[in-house]
Motif scaffolding. Structure first.
Motif, PDB file in Angstrom:
ATOM      1  N   ASP A 260       0.835  -1.206   0.000  1.00 54.79           N
ATOM      2  CA  ASP A 260       0.000   0.000   0.000  1.00 54.79           C
ATOM      3  C   ASP A 260       0.869   1.255   0.000  1.00 54.79           C
ATOM      4  O   ASP A 260       0.599   2.224  -0.712  1.00 54.79           O
ATOM      5  CB  ASP A 260      -0.907   0.018   1.240  1.00 54.79           C
ATOM      6  CG  ASP A 260      -2.041  -0.975   1.123  1.00 54.79           C
ATOM      7  OD1 ASP A 260      -2.222  -1.524   0.017  1.00 54.79           O
ATOM      8  OD2 ASP A 260      -2.724  -1.227   2.130  1.00 54.79           O
ATOM      9  N   GLU A 261       1.918   1.212   0.814  1.00 52.99           N
ATOM     10  CA  GLU A 261       2.820   2.356   0.912  1.00 52.99           C
ATOM     11  C   GLU A 261       3.518   2.606  -0.430  1.00 52.99           C
ATOM     12  O   GLU A 261       3.641   3.733  -0.882  1.00 52.99           O
ATOM     13  CB  GLU A 261       3.859   2.077   2.002  1.00 52.99           C
ATOM     14  CG  GLU A 261       4.295   3.330   2.727  1.00 52.99           C
ATOM     15  CD  GLU A 261       4.820   3.014   4.116  1.00 52.99           C
ATOM     16  OE1 GLU A 261       6.044   2.911   4.234  1.00 52.99           O
ATOM     17  OE2 GLU A 261       4.013   2.859   5.047  1.00 52.99           O
TER      18      GLU A 261
ATOM     19  N   LEU B 283       1.156   4.036  -2.969  1.00 53.39           N
ATOM     20  CA  LEU B 283       0.768   5.430  -2.709  1.00 53.39           C
ATOM     21  C   LEU B 283       1.987   6.355  -2.636  1.00 53.39           C
ATOM     22  O   LEU B 283       1.910   7.443  -2.085  1.00 53.39           O
ATOM     23  CB  LEU B 283      -0.047   5.508  -1.411  1.00 53.39           C
ATOM     24  CG  LEU B 283      -1.433   4.874  -1.499  1.00 53.39           C
ATOM     25  CD1 LEU B 283      -2.108   4.825  -0.146  1.00 53.39           C
ATOM     26  CD2 LEU B 283      -2.313   5.629  -2.497  1.00 53.39           C
ATOM     27  N   THR B 284       3.109   5.877  -3.166  1.00 52.09           N
ATOM     28  CA  THR B 284       4.280   6.762  -3.273  1.00 52.09           C
ATOM     29  C   THR B 284       4.292   7.338  -4.684  1.00 52.09           C
ATOM     30  O   THR B 284       4.318   6.614  -5.670  1.00 52.09           O
ATOM     31  CB  THR B 284       5.575   5.976  -3.002  1.00 52.09           C
ATOM     32  OG1 THR B 284       5.540   5.521  -1.654  1.00 52.09           O
ATOM     33  CG2 THR B 284       6.806   6.846  -3.185  1.00 52.09           C
ATOM     34  N   ILE B 285       4.201   8.657  -4.757  1.00 56.34           N
ATOM     35  CA  ILE B 285       4.087   9.320  -6.065  1.00 56.34           C
ATOM     36  C   ILE B 285       5.457   9.818  -6.515  1.00 56.34           C
ATOM     37  O   ILE B 285       6.152  10.461  -5.767  1.00 56.34           O
ATOM     38  CB  ILE B 285       3.089  10.510  -5.983  1.00 56.34           C
ATOM     39  CG1 ILE B 285       1.791  10.070  -5.302  1.00 56.34           C
ATOM     40  CG2 ILE B 285       2.834  11.094  -7.360  1.00 56.34           C
ATOM     41  CD1 ILE B 285       1.009   9.002  -5.996  1.00 56.34           C
TER      42      ILE B 285
ATOM     43  N   ILE C 112      -4.263  11.510  -6.370  1.00 52.70           N
ATOM     44  CA  ILE C 112      -3.904  10.968  -5.043  1.00 52.70           C
ATOM     45  C   ILE C 112      -3.091  12.002  -4.269  1.00 52.70           C
ATOM     46  O   ILE C 112      -3.304  12.229  -3.070  1.00 52.70           O
ATOM     47  CB  ILE C 112      -3.102   9.645  -5.204  1.00 52.70           C
ATOM     48  CG1 ILE C 112      -4.026   8.522  -5.687  1.00 52.70           C
ATOM     49  CG2 ILE C 112      -2.433   9.222  -3.892  1.00 52.70           C
ATOM     50  CD1 ILE C 112      -3.302   7.239  -6.073  1.00 52.70           C
ATOM     51  N   LEU C 113      -2.175  12.648  -4.978  1.00 54.18           N
ATOM     52  CA  LEU C 113      -1.324  13.666  -4.356  1.00 54.18           C
ATOM     53  C   LEU C 113      -2.166  14.863  -3.877  1.00 54.18           C
ATOM     54  O   LEU C 113      -2.010  15.344  -2.749  1.00 54.18           O
ATOM     55  CB  LEU C 113      -0.276  14.120  -5.391  1.00 54.18           C
ATOM     56  CG  LEU C 113       0.948  14.857  -4.888  1.00 54.18           C
ATOM     57  CD1 LEU C 113       1.728  14.008  -3.911  1.00 54.18           C
ATOM     58  CD2 LEU C 113       1.852  15.242  -6.075  1.00 54.18           C
TER      59      LEU C 113
ATOM     60  N   LYS D  56      -3.960  11.625  -0.170  1.00 58.97           N
ATOM     61  CA  LYS D  56      -3.948  10.186   0.120  1.00 58.97           C
ATOM     62  C   LYS D  56      -2.544   9.589  -0.014  1.00 58.97           C
ATOM     63  O   LYS D  56      -2.320   8.456   0.409  1.00 58.97           O
ATOM     64  CB  LYS D  56      -4.893   9.451  -0.832  1.00 58.97           C
ATOM     65  CG  LYS D  56      -6.352   9.642  -0.506  1.00 58.97           C
ATOM     66  CD  LYS D  56      -7.219   8.915  -1.512  1.00 58.97           C
ATOM     67  CE  LYS D  56      -8.684   9.235  -1.301  1.00 58.97           C
ATOM     68  NZ  LYS D  56      -9.497   8.874  -2.472  1.00 58.97           N
ATOM     69  N   ALA D  57      -1.628  10.357  -0.623  1.00 58.37           N
ATOM     70  CA  ALA D  57      -0.272   9.840  -0.866  1.00 58.37           C
ATOM     71  C   ALA D  57       0.458   9.588   0.456  1.00 58.37           C
ATOM     72  O   ALA D  57       0.301  10.345   1.412  1.00 58.37           O
ATOM     73  CB  ALA D  57       0.512  10.816  -1.729  1.00 58.37           C
ATOM     74  N   LYS D  58       1.217   8.479   0.490  1.00 55.91           N
ATOM     75  CA  LYS D  58       1.992   8.144   1.695  1.00 55.91           C
ATOM     76  C   LYS D  58       3.381   8.771   1.630  1.00 55.91           C
ATOM     77  O   LYS D  58       4.012   9.006   2.656  1.00 55.91           O
ATOM     78  CB  LYS D  58       2.148   6.626   1.816  1.00 55.91           C
ATOM     79  CG  LYS D  58       0.843   5.892   2.042  1.00 55.91           C
ATOM     80  CD  LYS D  58       0.628   5.594   3.503  1.00 55.91           C
ATOM     81  CE  LYS D  58      -0.625   4.761   3.696  1.00 55.91           C
ATOM     82  NZ  LYS D  58      -0.959   4.610   5.089  1.00 55.91           N
ATOM     83  N   ALA D  59       3.898   8.976   0.399  1.00 54.43           N
ATOM     84  CA  ALA D  59       5.241   9.539   0.238  1.00 54.43           C
ATOM     85  C   ALA D  59       5.361  10.185  -1.136  1.00 54.43           C
ATOM     86  O   ALA D  59       4.609   9.855  -2.052  1.00 54.43           O
ATOM     87  CB  ALA D  59       6.278   8.430   0.383  1.00 54.43           C
TER      88      ALA D  59
END
Lengths: 234, 68
Positions: free
Chosen positions: A228-229, A232-234, B34-35, B39-42
């Protein structure tokens, strides 16, 4: 560290230590009864209460088996009988015959134990069958998820954890059922020269595999968090 | 989360659409969304660098710390 992972891994290590210790130190748990003088263990012809033989018109013999009830138990020589044993002499070879797991058969008409052991055994077998089918369904669902490429998802971890839990429960259930039945038979059956003993013959692979699956489920959950991490890393 | 992403504010200031920014920094519109929604984690340094270059701003203009 994940709290559940800590608990499961502790249980895993504890189970291995207990299994090894029990198998190495306590061979069986037995209760002795003293022999009386009229006790006899002999090799004899099967009485008519068990089977009758009828000669047919063509001269052949038809065996007619009567209804019977059987119990499988572990036995050990009674105290005071250790110096006596069964021996098989054939040709030049003599073997001492050590009886361990034996099947006790009585004609159904002479069964004084009542229906409790049979009903209890059937009921527990039904529960075990139900649990077995449930495990099979869970494994089927798990494989179908994995084939879709969904590995690090909460549902897969839940299926694996449940399978592990059920396998562990199956082991414990087998152990309890076997203990209760043996204790009932110990109280109600007197065998000549032998004592009925309880011996843990449940397959410990159920317990080991069950606990290992529970640990793996927590590792998959940790993998899911990492995935998940990463996603969700952009 | 106490880190606020102000990409949409900077986009509005620069009058830039999501599609245009996504193309300039080389990410999908879904990831940009997402950004923007927090919701972004990193965020990778390379992405941050591309956003700063496209919007002509500093990282501090995009990221803000606010206590919960």
């Amino acid at each position: 560290m994940n709290k559940k992972l800590k608990i499961y891994s502790t249980l895993f290590v504890a189970a291995i230590i207990v299994l090894v210790t029990v198998n190495a130190v306590f061979v069986n748990f037995q209760s002795h009864s003293y022999c009386s003088e009229d006790e006899k263990l002999e090799f004899a012809e099967v009485p008519a209460e068990y089977v009758t033989c009828d000669t047919l018109a063509d001269g052949s013999i038809a065996k007619n088996y009567k209804g019977e009830v059987s119990f499988e138990v572990y036995v050990t020589p009674k105290r005071g009988h250790e110096e006596r044993a069964l021996f098989s002499t054939s040709g030049n070879q003599i073997f001492k015959v050590d009886m361990q797991r034996v099947k006790l058969v009585v004609p159904a008409s002479k069964n004084k134990l009542g229906n409790f052991p049979v009903i209890f055994a059937i009921a527990s077998a039904a529960v075990m069958l139900f649990v077995g089918v449930w495990i099979f369904c869970l494994i089927f669902k798990l494989i179908s998820r994995v084939r879709k490429g969904e590995i690090f998802v909460a549902q897969v971890a839940r299926y694996i954890e449940m399978t592990g839990f059920l396998l562990t429960a199956l082991y414990i259930l087998q152990l309890i059922v076997s203990y209760i039945l043996t204790q009932y038979l110990v109280r109600n059956i007197q065998l000549a020269c032998y004592d009925i003993v309880f011996k843990n013959d449940c397959n410990s692979m159920y317990l080991i595999t069950g606990l290992a699956l529970m640990i793996i489920s927590q590792i998959i959950l940790m993998g899911k968090d990492l995935k998940d991490e990463q996603d969700l890393t952009i | 989360m106490s880190i606020i992403v102000n990409v949409d504010v900077m986009m509005a200031k620069r009058k830039m659409s999501s599609q245009e920014l996504a193309e300039k920094i080389g990410i999908t519109q879904a990831n940009l969304s997402i950004l923007k929604t927090g919701k972004a984690k990193a965020v990778r340094f390379s992405t941050l660098e591309a956003i700063c270059k496209a919007l002509d701003c500093q990282p501090g203009d995009i990221l803000e710390y606010r206590e919960d």
